[in-house]
Design a protein around this motif. Structure first.
Motif, mmCIF file in Angstrom:
data_model
loop_
_atom_site.group_PDB
_atom_site.id
_atom_site.type_symbol
_atom_site.label_atom_id
_atom_site.label_comp_id
_atom_site.label_asym_id
_atom_site.label_seq_id
_atom_site.Cartn_x
_atom_site.Cartn_y
_atom_site.Cartn_z
ATOM 1 N N LYS A 193 -3.881 3.792 -4.613
ATOM 2 C CA LYS A 193 -3.740 4.829 -3.602
ATOM 3 C C LYS A 193 -4.860 5.846 -3.554
ATOM 4 O O LYS A 193 -5.253 6.273 -2.620
ATOM 5 C CB LYS A 193 -2.572 5.430 -3.590
ATOM 6 C CG LYS A 193 -1.021 4.310 -3.478
ATOM 7 C CD LYS A 193 0.000 5.079 -3.552
ATOM 8 C CE LYS A 193 1.241 4.196 -3.436
ATOM 9 N NZ LYS A 193 2.574 4.721 -3.635
ATOM 10 N N ALA B 149 1.756 11.613 -2.540
ATOM 11 C CA ALA B 149 2.194 10.284 -2.980
ATOM 12 C C ALA B 149 3.321 10.412 -4.182
ATOM 13 O O ALA B 149 4.216 9.524 -4.018
ATOM 14 C CB ALA B 149 0.772 9.640 -3.659
ATOM 15 N N GLU C 167 -0.646 1.413 -9.396
ATOM 16 C CA GLU C 167 -0.499 1.447 -7.909
ATOM 17 C C GLU C 167 -1.134 2.838 -7.424
ATOM 18 O O GLU C 167 -1.679 2.964 -6.650
ATOM 19 C CB GLU C 167 0.859 1.356 -7.703
ATOM 20 C CG GLU C 167 1.315 -0.013 -8.013
ATOM 21 C CD GLU C 167 2.922 -0.112 -7.894
ATOM 22 O OE1 GLU C 167 3.569 0.830 -7.946
ATOM 23 O OE2 GLU C 167 3.488 -1.166 -7.437
ATOM 24 N N THR C 168 -0.731 3.902 -8.286
ATOM 25 C CA THR C 168 -1.540 5.050 -8.006
ATOM 26 C C THR C 168 -2.995 5.216 -7.814
ATOM 27 O O THR C 168 -3.350 5.784 -7.170
ATOM 28 C CB THR C 168 -0.910 6.337 -8.955
ATOM 29 O OG1 THR C 168 0.577 6.322 -9.133
ATOM 30 C CG2 THR C 168 -1.377 7.760 -8.691
ATOM 31 N N THR D 239 -8.190 5.496 -1.807
ATOM 32 C CA THR D 239 -8.120 5.731 -0.190
ATOM 33 C C THR D 239 -8.341 6.850 0.367
ATOM 34 O O THR D 239 -8.424 7.330 1.377
ATOM 35 C CB THR D 239 -6.917 4.878 0.410
ATOM 36 O OG1 THR D 239 -5.740 5.774 -0.081
ATOM 37 C CG2 THR D 239 -6.821 3.589 0.005
ATOM 38 N N MET E 133 0.817 -1.322 -0.160
ATOM 39 C CA MET E 133 -0.204 0.148 0.009
ATOM 40 C C MET E 133 0.908 1.209 -0.016
ATOM 41 O O MET E 133 0.561 2.316 -0.710
ATOM 42 C CB MET E 133 -0.815 0.056 1.189
ATOM 43 C CG MET E 133 -1.997 -1.325 1.104
ATOM 44 S SD MET E 133 -2.872 -1.376 -0.043
ATOM 45 C CE MET E 133 -3.859 0.046 0.275
ATOM 46 N N SER E 134 1.835 1.174 0.857
ATOM 47 C CA SER E 134 2.823 2.575 0.889
ATOM 48 C C SER E 134 4.043 2.029 1.259
ATOM 49 O O SER E 134 4.209 0.904 1.665
ATOM 50 C CB SER E 134 2.064 3.467 1.676
ATOM 51 O OG SER E 134 2.010 2.856 2.946
#
Length: 942
Positions: free
Chosen positions: A755, A776, A751-752, A758, A22-23
């Motif tokens: 993110k 991000a 992936e961005t 959320t 996630m990060s």
């Protein structure tokens, strides 16, 4: 650019295999933190010889091997892909001059050069390497694994070489091994060194006495190798099982004696040091000796009994051999010592067959069974073990001794062992149980040995040698030595023992001493001098005795003359008396003639009787005077004659001894002459080979020059080809790199998007996507910069540059984080279906990235190979040009040197040929002189 692209591919391959995160920072950044990507693949990791271009031989080596040694500053990915092709190539036929000497020069010659010559080893020359060290040969032609030098450079055995610094690379070790296995070539066209082979014949295993007369030494040299003022302790003693022959171990020699005549029969050199064990083969044809120098070296040597020929040497120990034996079939030698190992070697080639590690202390005793199937060993800790000789596997453990085992001896099915615990034990070898045990010697037993008929002989700290039967009954006990009795043997009906002081005595089985022997015999010249002195003394004594005899005989003759005169005087007196009686009788007869006839007859009768008596007296010879036996003259004559006879016996003995030792000196001269012939022949062969090899240097130089010139001439065209291939590989790699970067972008976008799902407002308003996206992006950029920094080593300029970029981004990251907080946004969890769909898109993108990377890998490999080939070719071309220039410059000198070397070698060969002929003539002359002595009956050998 090329380096960055490849690093991206490498990093992407790692990240593509990670689970969805996630990060946070990339795990790849953490995995490689603090390490330079090319640090493990430093140039020196590749097998090189740290080449010196100024030297011609090294230029040849560099030219021949540049393709294998070119250093490349590339990423871990490319180097891993090319590891196999980058490995150094071992030449097909390595030789000393071109391949091995450069290795020695870089790693060994600091210690092993002509000036320093550590341990007596000089590796700077070919002959020095072959000669070996002060402990013996370090190279076994054709047997790399069995060569001490290879073991040392591999650092599997002590002393490790080099003692300090890095071990030789695998490639260098491979070259040395292949050189030894290839029979130690000196040059590319050199002659191989013959593979050394022992000359031990396989024997028929028999448990009975061999047919025919037992082997005895024939015409062996008698001059000792070493003679010292005082004898050393007798630490080695062996007796032939069938012949009246015993062998004594002295300093650097084995001395053989006839046990019946006690005459010396020969001396066998043992240059390895001090013998500690002597054994005869079961058939009595061979003698085995083990020993060496404590803490330095050890070896086992085998000779033929009859000829004294040294036919085998096995073991290359780093300490003295303390125990050894020869199998009944003569195919194997077992040895042991301070290393606590039992080693079994093949006698044929000296190959180590088994190395058995079981004993907990020094191995002090070894004995093969009569059939050679089992082997018994004993150690300093009291352990006795029986092994299967062929397999080197434990068969039985014989536990029972409480002190160091000092000897083991094998007869069929039974093992005898002796110990410092003062006992002698008999064991059932097959069942591993004790049969009999008795106290042998107070204070400790030092040796035990079976005779062929099953009796045992032992020696001990009580200074006595004893003979036993197998029931432990004492059959004989010797007089006590002055010191500890160390060794004892039975040779037929004679018992031989030796003590700590070096005294060696011989007894009959009734305990009577019959003589003494010595492992430290005097030189032949000294023996001749003693015999000459004894002969002169005996001869001078005869002269005095002959004078005494003459005087006594003269005195006796004078006495006889006096007595003869007395006898003659007595005869004359008797005649005068008769004549005096006759005159009156004749007068009476004349007067009676006028008387009557009866008076005439009476007067005539008286005259006749007196005349007859006078005639008889005159006709009877005077008897010689008798010699009274108790007269002083007779006694003096008898004494003088007895003395002369004794002196003549001493003269005969001294003359016989003198003749024997003069003959021995002549025979020694024969042996010395033969040795000289062998040395001169070796010198001749070496000179002939040197003459043959001299032109090879020129041929090699010309061949190398032609090859270098050809390579230089063909270089431009080949360089263009390689540059074109490299350019093509770059283009293909660029295309693949673009595809990889596109696939990476697709993964990043997915992936961005995940993110972004959320980020929503707590109040339900529209999400502040600008602040969230900026934060991000800043986080991802920071991860990339830290990842880039982690690829360099802290302290380097590259690391500093990358770190500056990380530090420069920190304010922007902090500002983005603050902006996101100011916007008062919150994070909520998106729906499961939305998350699942986003994750599926990410997985699909990553799978596409893997496929793209797999497709790019061959292009990367091709590019690396093209780059390596181009770099190597440029270096090869440069090296070829340097070599050609160097050879053109040095070729006249090489040709001149070769001609001079060849001429010198040919002169040396001619000189050596004459010396060989002279040495052979001298050997034949000395042999003829010895044969003449034999024909004259002046040679007597015990």
């Amino acid at each position: 650019m090329r380096r960055n692209s490849c690093s991206t591919i490498e990093r992407a391959m790692d990240e593509a295999s990670q689970p969805v995160i996630m990060s946070g920072a990339s795990p790849r950044a953490k995995a490689v933190a603090g390490r330079s990507s090319d640090a493990p693949f430093h140039d020196n990791a590749l097998p090189t010889h740290r080449l010196r271009p100024q030297k011609l031989a090294v230029l040849r080596l560099r030219f021949a091997r540049l393709s294998a040694c070119a250093p490349l500053r590339m990423t871990a990915f490319f180097l891993a892909a090319l590891a196999l092709s980058a490995r150094a190539q071992t030449p097909d036929k390595p030789n000393y001059s071109d391949h091995v000497l450069p290795i020695f020069r870089n790693a060994c010659l600091n210690c092993h050069n002509p000036d320093k010559k550590k341990a007596g080893l000089d590796l700077s020359t070919y002959q020095g390497a072959l000669q070996g060290s002060e402990n013996g040969k370090v190279l076994r032609s054709g047997d790399g694994s069995g060569s001490l030098l290879l073991k040392c450079v591999m650092q599997t055995e002590d002393p490790k070489m080099p003692p300090k610094g890095d071990k030789l690379s695998d490639g260098e070790i491979a070259i040395v091994r292949k050189w030894i296995d290839g029979q130690l070539l000196e040059t590319a066209g050199g002659k191989a060194v013959a593979v050394a082979a022992n000359n031990v014949q396989v024997a028929v295993v028999s448990l009975t006495r061999p047919e025919g007369p037992p082997p005895m030494p024939r015409e062996l040299p008698l001059d000792p190798v070493v003679h010292t003022a005082k004898a050393n302790s007798l630490t080695a003693l062996g007796a032939s099982p069938w012949a009246p022959l015993v062998a004594l171990g002295g300093q650097k020699q084995i001395v053989l004696f006839n046990t019946e005549t006690l005459e010396p029969l020969g001396v066998l050199p043992f240059p390895e040091g001090f013998p500690t064990i002597i054994r005869f083969s079961r058939n009595g044809q061979l003698i085995l000796t083990g020993g060496g120098r404590g803490g330095k070296s050890g070896k086992v040597v085998i000779w033929k009994v009859e000829t004294g020929e040294r036919i085998a040497a096995v073991g290359q120990e780093f300490d003295q051999v303390l125990a050894a034996d020869l199998s009944a079939d003569q195919q194997f030698v077992a040895l042991g010592g301070p290393a606590k190992l039992v080693k079994i070697y093949a006698t044929k080639d000296g190959r180590l067959v088994h190395s058995i590690k079981k004993h907990t202390d020094w191995v002090t005793a070894l004995s093969f069974s009569p059939d050679g199937k089992l082997l018994a060993s004993g150690d300093r800790n009291g352990g006795v073990i029986v092994w299967e000789a062929a397999k080197g596997k434990e068969f039985n453990v014989l536990a029972g001794h409480k002190g160091a085992v000092t000897g083991v001896s094998f007869m069929t099915g039974v093992v005898a062992s002796a110990s410092e615990d003062a006992t002698i034990k008999l064991w059932d070898a097959n069942l591993g149980r004790e049969i009999k045990s008795w106290s042998g010697h107070k204070g400790g037993v030092q040796s035990v040995a079976f005779s062929p008929d099953g009796r045992l002989v032992s020696s001990g700290r009580d200074k006595i040698v004893r003979v036993w039967d197998q029931a432990g009954k004492q059959l004989m006990a010797s007089e006590a030595f002055g010191d500890i009795a160390l060794r004892a043997e039975l040779a037929g009906e004679r018992v031989i023992g030796g003590d700590w002081s070096g005294q060696v005595r011989v007894w009959s089985l009734d305990g009577k001493r019959v003589g003494e022997l010595s492992a430290n015999p005097p030189p032949i010249a000294e023996r001749i001098a003693v015999a000459e002195k004894q002969l002169a003394e005996a001869q001078s004594g005869v002269g005095e005795l002959q004078k005494e005899l003459a005087a006594a005989e003269a005195k006796s003759k004078a006495d006889l003359a006096v007595r003869e005169e007395k006898l003659k005087a007595a005869r004359a007196a008797d005649e005068a008396k008769l004549k005096a009686e006759l005159a009156p009788a004749e007068a009476a007869l004349a007067k009676a003639r006028a008387e009557p006839l009866d008076k005439i007859a009476a007067a005539e009768k008286a005259v006749q009787e007196i005349t007859a008596r006078l005639t008889a007296l005159q006709q009877t010879p005077i008897a010689p005077p008798t010699k009274p036996a108790d007269s002083s003259a007779a006694q003096e004559i008898a004494k003088a004659k007895a003395g002369i006879e004794q002196s003549q016996a001493r003269i005969a003995a001294a003359q016989a001894s003198l003749d024997k030792w003069r003959a021995a000196q002549v025979l020694q001269g024969v042996h010395n002459a033969r040795q000289l012939v062998a040395e001169k022949q070796a010198a001749y062969d070496s000179s002939v080979q040197a003459a043959k090899d001299a032109p090879l240097a020129v041929e090699r130089a010309r061949s190398d020059l032609a090859a270098a010139q050809k390579a230089t001439t063909e270089a431009p065209a080949k360089l263009k080809e390689k540059e074109a291939l490299f350019a093509q590989a770059q283009q293909e790699m660029a295309a693949k790199q673009s595809a990889v970067e596109a696939a990476q972008s697709a993964v990043k976008e997915k992936e961005t998007a995940l993110k972004a799902l959320t980020v929503t407002l707590k109040s339900g308003t529209a999400p502040n996507t600008d602040a969230a996206t900026k934060f991000a992006d800043s986080t991802a950029e920071m991860a990339r910069r830290r990842d880039a920094r982690a690829k360099f080593t802290s302290g380097t300029s590259e690391y500093a540059e990358a770190d500056a970029k990380v530090q420069a981004l920190k304010p922007a990251l902090a500002a983005a984080e603050a902006a996101l907080a100011t916007a008062k946004v919150g994070v909520v969890t998106p729906s499961a279906s939305e998350t699942k769909a986003a994750q599926a898109e990410i997985s699909k993108a990553r799978e596409a990235l893997k496929i793209t990377l797999a497709a790019a890998k061959p292009a990367a490999t091709q590019l690396a190979a093209a780059e390596k080939s181009l770099a190597a070719f440029r270096k090869e071309t440069e090296a070829a040009a340097q070599l050609a220039a160097q050879l053109r410059k040095e070729l006249p000198g090489i040709e001149k040197t070769a001609r001079a070397t060849q001429a010198e070698a040919e002169r040396a060969a001619k000189t050596a040929a004459r010396e060989v002929l002279a040495a052979k003539a001298e050997a034949e002359k000395r042999r003829a002189a010895y044969e003449t002595l034999k024909a004259g009956g002046r040679v007597s050998r015990g």
